[in-house]
Design a protein around this motif. Structure first.
Motif, short mmCIF file in Angstrom:
data_model
loop_
_atom_site.label_atom_id
_atom_site.label_comp_id
_atom_site.label_asym_id
_atom_site.label_seq_id
_atom_site.Cartn_x
_atom_site.Cartn_y
_atom_site.Cartn_z
N ASP A 91 -5.10 -11.11 -6.91
CA ASP A 91 -5.90 -11.73 -5.84
C ASP A 91 -6.08 -10.76 -4.67
O ASP A 91 -7.15 -10.72 -4.06
N PHE A 92 -5.03 -10.02 -4.35
CA PHE A 92 -5.18 -9.00 -3.30
C PHE A 92 -4.13 -7.90 -3.48
O PHE A 92 -3.16 -8.06 -4.21
N VAL A 93 -4.40 -6.78 -2.82
CA VAL A 93 -3.52 -5.62 -2.91
C VAL A 93 -3.18 -5.14 -1.51
O VAL A 93 -4.02 -5.15 -0.61
N ILE A 94 -1.92 -4.74 -1.35
CA ILE A 94 -1.47 -4.04 -0.14
C ILE A 94 -1.36 -2.57 -0.53
O ILE A 94 -0.41 -2.16 -1.21
N ASP A 95 -2.35 -1.79 -0.15
CA ASP A 95 -2.46 -0.39 -0.58
C ASP A 95 -1.92 0.53 0.53
O ASP A 95 -2.57 0.72 1.55
N LEU A 96 -0.74 1.08 0.30
CA LEU A 96 -0.09 1.95 1.29
C LEU A 96 -0.17 3.42 0.88
O LEU A 96 0.61 4.24 1.34
N SER A 97 -1.13 3.75 0.01
CA SER A 97 -1.21 5.10 -0.54
C SER A 97 -1.85 6.10 0.42
O SER A 97 -1.65 7.31 0.28
N LEU A 98 -2.69 5.62 1.35
CA LEU A 98 -3.38 6.46 2.34
C LEU A 98 -4.44 7.37 1.72
O LEU A 98 -4.93 8.29 2.38
N TYR A 115 -6.09 -4.57 1.33
CA TYR A 115 -5.56 -4.25 2.66
C TYR A 115 -4.95 -2.85 2.65
O TYR A 115 -4.29 -2.46 1.68
N GLY A 116 -5.13 -2.12 3.75
CA GLY A 116 -4.52 -0.80 3.83
C GLY A 116 -4.87 -0.09 5.12
O GLY A 116 -5.45 -0.67 6.05
N PHE A 117 -4.50 1.18 5.17
CA PHE A 117 -4.75 2.01 6.36
C PHE A 117 -5.93 2.95 6.11
O PHE A 117 -6.00 3.59 5.06
N ASN A 118 -6.78 3.03 7.09
CA ASN A 118 -7.94 3.92 7.02
C ASN A 118 -7.53 5.28 7.60
O ASN A 118 -7.87 5.62 8.74
N TYR A 119 -6.78 6.03 6.80
CA TYR A 119 -6.29 7.33 7.24
C TYR A 119 -7.34 8.40 6.94
O TYR A 119 -7.75 8.57 5.80
#
Length: 355
Positions: A91-98, A115-119
């Motif tokens: 359903d959703f992902v917490i993407d911390l890969s950058l 969801y994640g960081f726009n690095y």
């Protein structure tokens, strides 16, 4: 039932920093299915974690190893991984890969919320993102708390998790008995190596061995402590050199003979761990073991121990050039002044305060 994927392809400490994320997700969605995508070296950190239902060992580093051997096998493995993840119907992902590659794949397989960081503008395929120039002004775990809030999760406990089982603790007792270490006496661990994720620059995080030896000799003299050395197989020669600097037989080497679970089990029996900035130090933090941590180029406010401040002391030197590890890069430093200017007295004084 919510199906959730969490992604962090980095090292031991990095994966441990995500354990509050797992706890908060499970508290928000108690009936959810949570999968975690990490590299094979860090996977054991998550074993026995009740907030993780399945672990996938896919990372760029793992795939690069396969690619060096065979481009065909690399493509096959990537295709297989994509098929497996698509079938999960998250359903959703917490993407911390950058990085862009992961979020592109998650878009490709149809995960609607990402969801994640726009690095460095790498978050094009994320649906909900926080702009990030780097982890600089607060602890990494605080950045994760911010991302969880964006995902609608406001309950977040700032504490790392590392769960041991009966098999881990049985191995611990067998090791202690074999080496005639009494649980009733003072047991001190040292992790003088670490920094595997830094590759050939790992020594830039390491305080000199002879100073570790000097501190350990003083700890043994004053507290009659038994001492356990931690490290991996590549550290065996350096560990032998360290043992030769210790003036008593009260030191036992666990270098190269433990996996991450067994390492955690041994750390659990310690009264104190003396360590560089390393994976074992973060495991000790998760297990609420007292820590004397020597930090050089890395900012302890961002990557240091968290939890009860009475449980740890971070030893640093206040220099204009420190910290030089910023935006996931470190300067090519030949002098290592930030470490060389930390004396045995600095570390031993911190140990006395903790004990």
């Amino acid at each position: 039932m919510q199906k959730i994927l969490v992604v962090n392809p980095f090292g031991i400490g990095d994966v441990l920093f995500t354990t509050p994320v797992l706890r908060s997700l499970k508290q928000k969605y108690p009936q959810s299915f949570i999968a975690y995508l990490c590299n094979s070296r860090s996977a054991l950190v998550l074993k026995n974690n009740p907030f993780v239902d399945q672990i996938f060992f896919y990372s760029r580093g793992d795939f690069k190893i396969i690619k060096k051997k065979s481009n065909f096998k690399y493509l096959v493995q990537v295709f297989k991984a994509i098929i497996v993840l698509k079938k999960m119907k998250f359903d959703f992902v917490i993407d911390l890969s950058l990085v862009t590659q992961y979020s592109f794949i998650f878009w490709l397989i149809g995960i609607k919320k990402r969801y994640g960081f726009n690095y460095r503008n790498r978050g094009f395929f994320l649906t909900d993102k926080i702009d990030l120039s780097g982890f600089t002004d607060k602890h990494v775990v605080e950045y994760y708390r911010q991302l969880m809030f964006k995902a609608g999760i406001d309950k977040f406990r700032k504490h790392l998790d590392f769960f041991l089982n009966t098999e881990d603790l049985a191995w611990q007792q067998e090791f202690l008995q074999k080496n005639q270490i009494n649980n009733n006496g003072l047991i001190v661990g040292i992790a003088p190596f670490g920094g595997i994720s830094w590759g050939q620059n790992a020594e830039n995080k390491q305080w000199p061995l002879e100073r570790f030896a000097g501190v350990i000799n003083r700890v043994i003299d004053k507290y009659n402590a038994r001492v356990i050395i931690f490290g991996v197989k590549a550290d065996l020669k350096a560990a032998k050199d360290l043992q030769n600097m210790i003036k008593t037989g009260k030191i036992i080497s666990a270098v190269g003979c433990t996996d991450l679970r067994q390492l955690g089990a041994l750390i659990k029996c310690l009264n104190l761990l003396i360590s560089n900035d390393s994976g074992p130090m973060h495991i000790a933090c998760a297990l609420d073991i007292k820590i004397a941590a020597v930090y050089g180029p890395v900012d302890e406010k961002v990557y240091g121990p968290i939890g009860n401040p009475d449980n740890y002391a971070v030893i640093t030197k206040d220099l204009a050039c420190r910290p030089c590890y910023k935006n996931f890069r470190t300067k090519d430093c030949r002098t290592k002044k930030c470490l060389m200017q930390i004396s045995e007295d600095n570390v031993f004084d911190a140990i006395e305060r903790l004990l």
